[in-house]
Structure formats: structure tokens, C-alpha cells
Enzyme design. Structure first.
Site, PDB file in Angstrom:
ATOM      1  CG  ASP A   1      -2.043   0.908   1.244  1.00  0.00           C
ATOM      2  OD1 ASP A   1      -2.225   1.565   0.202  1.00  0.00           O
ATOM      3  OD2 ASP A   1      -2.769   1.000   2.257  1.00  0.00           O
TER       4      ASP A   1
ATOM      5  CE1 TYR B   1      -4.268  -5.241   7.986  1.00  0.00           C
ATOM      6  CE2 TYR B   1      -5.692  -5.864   6.158  1.00  0.00           C
ATOM      7  CZ  TYR B   1      -5.277  -4.926   7.096  1.00  0.00           C
ATOM      8  OH  TYR B   1      -5.869  -3.696   7.149  1.00  0.00           O
TER       9      TYR B   1
HETATM   10  N1  AR6 Z   1       5.340  -5.285  -4.782  1.00  0.00           N
HETATM   11  C1  AR6 Z   1       4.775  -6.496  -4.662  1.00  0.00           C
HETATM   12  N2  AR6 Z   1       4.489  -7.066  -3.481  1.00  0.00           N
HETATM   13  C2  AR6 Z   1       4.805  -6.374  -2.362  1.00  0.00           C
HETATM   14  C3  AR6 Z   1       5.390  -5.076  -2.401  1.00  0.00           C
HETATM   15  C4  AR6 Z   1       5.662  -4.544  -3.696  1.00  0.00           C
HETATM   16  N3  AR6 Z   1       6.223  -3.332  -3.837  1.00  0.00           N
HETATM   17  N4  AR6 Z   1       5.566  -4.656  -1.133  1.00  0.00           N
HETATM   18  C5  AR6 Z   1       5.119  -5.635  -0.327  1.00  0.00           C
HETATM   19  N5  AR6 Z   1       4.662  -6.673  -1.064  1.00  0.00           N
HETATM   20  P1  AR6 Z   1       1.173  -6.114   2.891  1.00  0.00           P
HETATM   21  P2  AR6 Z   1      -1.470  -7.046   3.815  1.00  0.00           P
HETATM   22  C6  AR6 Z   1       4.075  -7.952  -0.631  1.00  0.00           C
HETATM   23  O1  AR6 Z   1       1.672  -6.027   4.281  1.00  0.00           O
HETATM   24  O2  AR6 Z   1      -0.868  -8.213   4.471  1.00  0.00           O
HETATM   25  C7  AR6 Z   1      -0.703  -2.043   4.807  1.00  0.00           C
HETATM   26  O3  AR6 Z   1      -0.172  -1.226   5.783  1.00  0.00           O
HETATM   27  C8  AR6 Z   1       4.429  -8.438   0.752  1.00  0.00           C
HETATM   28  O4  AR6 Z   1       5.668  -9.139   0.733  1.00  0.00           O
HETATM   29  O5  AR6 Z   1       1.518  -5.001   1.979  1.00  0.00           O
HETATM   30  O6  AR6 Z   1      -2.695  -7.252   2.990  1.00  0.00           O
HETATM   31  C9  AR6 Z   1      -2.149  -1.723   4.477  1.00  0.00           C
HETATM   32  O7  AR6 Z   1      -2.409  -0.344   4.589  1.00  0.00           O
HETATM   33  C10 AR6 Z   1       3.290  -9.379   1.040  1.00  0.00           C
HETATM   34  O8  AR6 Z   1       3.532 -10.675   0.479  1.00  0.00           O
HETATM   35  O9  AR6 Z   1      -0.438  -6.253   2.845  1.00  0.00           O
HETATM   36  C11 AR6 Z   1      -2.895  -2.514   5.489  1.00  0.00           C
HETATM   37  O10 AR6 Z   1      -2.989  -1.862   6.718  1.00  0.00           O
HETATM   38  C12 AR6 Z   1       2.107  -8.768   0.286  1.00  0.00           C
HETATM   39  O11 AR6 Z   1       2.677  -7.782  -0.582  1.00  0.00           O
HETATM   40  C13 AR6 Z   1      -2.049  -3.764   5.651  1.00  0.00           C
HETATM   41  O12 AR6 Z   1      -0.736  -3.375   5.314  1.00  0.00           O
HETATM   42  C14 AR6 Z   1       1.065  -8.108   1.159  1.00  0.00           C
HETATM   43  O13 AR6 Z   1       1.678  -7.478   2.273  1.00  0.00           O
HETATM   44  C15 AR6 Z   1      -2.476  -4.837   4.680  1.00  0.00           C
HETATM   45  O14 AR6 Z   1      -1.757  -5.996   4.952  1.00  0.00           O
END
Ligand code: AR6
Length: 350
Positions: free
Chosen positions: A33, A120
Site C-alpha cells: 500500500d 495481515y
Molecule cells: N510489490 C509487490 N508485493 C509487495 C510489495 C511490492 N512493492 N511490497 C510488499 N509486497 P502487505 P497485507 C508484498 O503487508 O498483508 C498495509 O499497511 C508483501 O511481501 O503489503 O494485505 C495496508 O495499509 C506481502 O507478500 O499487505 C494494510 O494496513 C504482500 O505484498 C495492511 O498493510 C502483502 O503485504 C495490509 O496488509
């Protein structure tokens, strides 16, 4: 190709829409995000403020601003509470709603991160299998190029039964090949030094060789199944002709076949209209999987395209594992291939 797992930063993806794993406020956060908001610029946050948040499992769309992607589809994944609080269904609905929204906005390409698999806390391997299941179901009815973008190392796959089973199979085949090579070497040396000893060794190892032959790619079943016999007779058929005939014989439609093979319609039409078409090895395997061919049938199909199944190639051994076990879920196969850094079945590069 309709579905591909890639390792990349999602903000770099040149697609019609990227999906953001957001929170209910839609006002930004960390992880993917944060990366998306940073790359898209403040205009994205300004538009997000007008959306009034988003419920878990639902999705909302905005423009992509400074991103290479035209749209950002924001969805809110479930927080992991141990798996008994409807997490799976909520996560599945994130994928479904995001894909529906992409479809209604005319998107032809879309990239997903592993929703919920970061902050999450959803276990990554389970998050991946929900993603693969839902994307697979959607692609069965719709044409879209879907990327699942994995960030960082893929070590999360280790420990899952499927991955352990595949690794065991690879080890067994490697071990069998190794034993056979050693036996050959010993025999050759003995023949040079002591013919009688060599003959004795031959007797002793004949049983082992038979065991080894079970692992050999040349091993054929004792009684050939009818399909196999028929295929053998049609010796001058090319790959394209064989494929079209098998689709008919299996009672499939063209679309059912190329979708199951994870091959896009354009490539399929090319193969259909060109009897001399020379596919890549992954493409041949993709169709073998779609047609649910047995191992001997797959080998024949490979021969038609000028390939052979090899036990010195990890790629071939992995495919052999799935085909021998009659396990024909192409997305699952690709997940394993991805884990081993191998080419995926049906990928665009083919
Ligand atoms: N490109 C692709 N994947 C990514 C990137 C990127 N640039 N950065 C992280 N990931 P998360 P959630 C992966 O925490 O669990 C936020 O603060 C990461 O390795 O981004 O759904 C929101 O505002 C992981 O596998 O999302 C919410 O509060 C995946 O993306 C909360 O985090 C998801 O990790 C959502 O948590």
C-alpha cells in the site's frame, strides 16, 4: 498467457490495473500500500479520500496517476486470526471483486500482490493457494492476462506436502540415475580387467537395473493403453495435427483445452492454423496437462514436437511427477515450477 507468477515490485508492472492490498480507510499504510501510494503520487491519496473507505473482501478502483498502470484496484484483505474466522472466503472475495472490477473497466492485464500475506499475517503458502484458485476459476470464464506478483524470496513454499513430495521424487530420480551411471562405470572397468567378475556383477545387478529402469524415461508400460497404440500408428502426424485430434477425441472444445493449458487464444490459433508449428517444450507439456495425457502419451506428444523427456532436466522430472500422479492442475504445477525457478507452462515467452 492468461496467468503468470512473477517476482517483481508491483509498482513497476506495466499492466492495465494493479491491485493494492489496502486497509479499510483506503488512506494509505505500509507494505505494498505504502509503495503504491509513493509511486503514484499524492493525487492517488486525494482520489482515495473521496471513496469513503472499503469493507473487507470488497474492492474500489482509482486511476494510477504516476504509475505505469492505468488503474489501481484497492481491496481490503482479512486479518489472519487462525483461519477459522472466514478468512479464506474473505480473501477469495478480494480476488473475485478485484477481477470483476477490472473486467467492467475493460482491463486486459492485471497484477495482484499476495493480499493479506504481509502485515495481515495470512500464511503465505495458503494466501498463494487462495490466489491461484480464484484466479484460475475466473480465467476459466474470462480472457485476461493475470499476474501474481511475488515480492522477495519464495522460501514459504518449503514445508508444504506437495513441495516435499516433488522434492522427494526429484531426489529419487537423481539417485536412480546416479546408481545407473555408477553401475555402468564399474561394469566398463571390470570388462577391461576381469570378464568373469564382470559377468557375475551383471547377474547381481540385473535386478537393480530393472528397478532403475522403472525410473528411466525410456521405461514403457508392459501393455500399451489403446490411446497410445493409436497414437503410435499415426507416425507422420505433426504436433499441431496430433493436438487437434486429441482435443476431438477427449471431447473437449478448443477453448476448454487452451484455457486448461494456460495458453492464450492467439497462440492456440497459430498452432491450429499452422500444421508445421514448432512449439516450445513447456507448451507441449501445457497441452499434455490440459489433455490429461498419461506419461507414455506425453512422451509421444513430445516426440511429435522433436523433444524427449530427460532425467537430467529438473523441469522434465517435475512434469513427470505430476503426470505420473495424474495431477493436472496447471496452476499448481506452475507454482512448483516457479519455486524451482523453472519456465512456467504456457508462459508468453513460449
Ligand atoms: N510489490 C509487490 N508485493 C509487495 C510489495 C511490492 N512493492 N511490497 C510488499 N509486497 P502487505 P497485507 C508484498 O503487508 O498483508 C498495509 O499497511 C508483501 O511481501 O503489503 O494485505 C495496508 O495499509 C506481502 O507478500 O499487505 C494494510 O494496513 C504482500 O505484498 C495492511 O498493510 C502483502 O503485504 C495490509 O496488509
Amino acid at each position: 498467457m492468461p496467468f503468470e507468477i512473477v517476482r517483481n515490485d508491483i509498482t513497476k508492472m506495466k499492466v492495465d490495473a494493479i491491485v493494492n492490498a489496502a486497509n479499510k480507510s483506503l488512506l494509505g499504510g505500509g507494505g505494498v500500500d505504502g509503495a503504491i501510494h509513493q509511486a503514484a503520487g499524492p493525487e492517488l491519496l486525494a482520489e482515495c479520500r473521496t471513496l469513503g473507505g472499503c469493507e473487507t473482501g470488497e474492492a474500489k478502483i482509482t486511476h494510477g496517476y504516476r504509475l505505469p498502470a492505468r488503474y489501481v484496484i484497492h481491496t481490503v484483505g482479512p486479518v489472519w486470526h487462525g483461519g477459522h474466522n472466514g478468512e479464506r472466503e474473505k480473501l477469495a472475495s478480494c480476488y473475485r471483486n478485484a477481477l470483476d472490477l477490472a473486467l467492467s473497466h475493460g482491463c486486459e492485464t492485471i497484477a495482484f500482490p499476495l493480499i493479506s500475506a504481509g502485515a495481515y499475517g495470512y500464511p503465505k503458502d495458503q494466501a498463494m493457494s487462495v490466489a491461484i484458485d480464484e484466479i484460475g476459476k475466473f480465467l476459466f470464464d474470462h480472457d485476461m492476462m493475470v499476474y501474481l506478483v511475488v515480492f522477495g524470496p519464495a522460501e514459504f513454499a518449503v514445508g508444504r506436502k506437495l513441495f516435499r513430495d516433488v522434492q522427494e521424487y526429484i531426489d529419487d530420480v537423481y539417485a536412480a540415475v546416479h546408481v545407473m551411471k555408477n553401475v555402468e562405470r564399474t561394469r566398463e572397468t571390470l570388462w577391461k580387467q576381469d570378464e568373469e567378475a564382470a559377468l557375475r556383477l551383471d547377474k547381481e545387478i540385473s535386478k537393480d537395473i530393472r528397478v532403475g529402469a522403472m525410473f528411466s524415461s525410456e521405461a514403457l508400460p508392459r501393455s500399451a493403453p489403446p490411446d497410445w497404440e493409436r497414437m503410435l500408428k499415426q507416425t507422420d502426424e505433426g504436433f499441431s495435427e496430433t493436438l487437434m485430434r486429441l482435443i476431438d477425441e477427449k471431447g473437449m472444445t478448443d477453448a476448454q483445452c487452451y484455457k486448461k493449458a494456460n495458453v492464450d487464444r492467439k497462440l492456440f490459433s497459430k498452432i491450429r492454423s499452422n500444421p508445421a508449428y514448432k512449439p516450445s517444450k513447456p507448451t507441449v507439456f501445457a497441452f499434455a496437462v490440459a489433455l490429461e495425457l498419461s506419461l507414455p502419451e506425453t512422451k509421444k506428444m513430445l516426440n511429435r514436437a522433436g523433444f524427449a523427456l530427460s532425467h537430467s532436466s529438473k523441469f522434465d522430472i517435475i512434469l513427470e511427477y505430476f503426470i505420473k500422479n495424474r495431477s493436472y492442475n496447471i496452476y499448481e504445477i506452475n507454482e512448483v515450477l516457479f519455486h524451482y525457478d523453472m519456465p512456467l507452462l504456457g508462459s508468453a515467452a513460449n
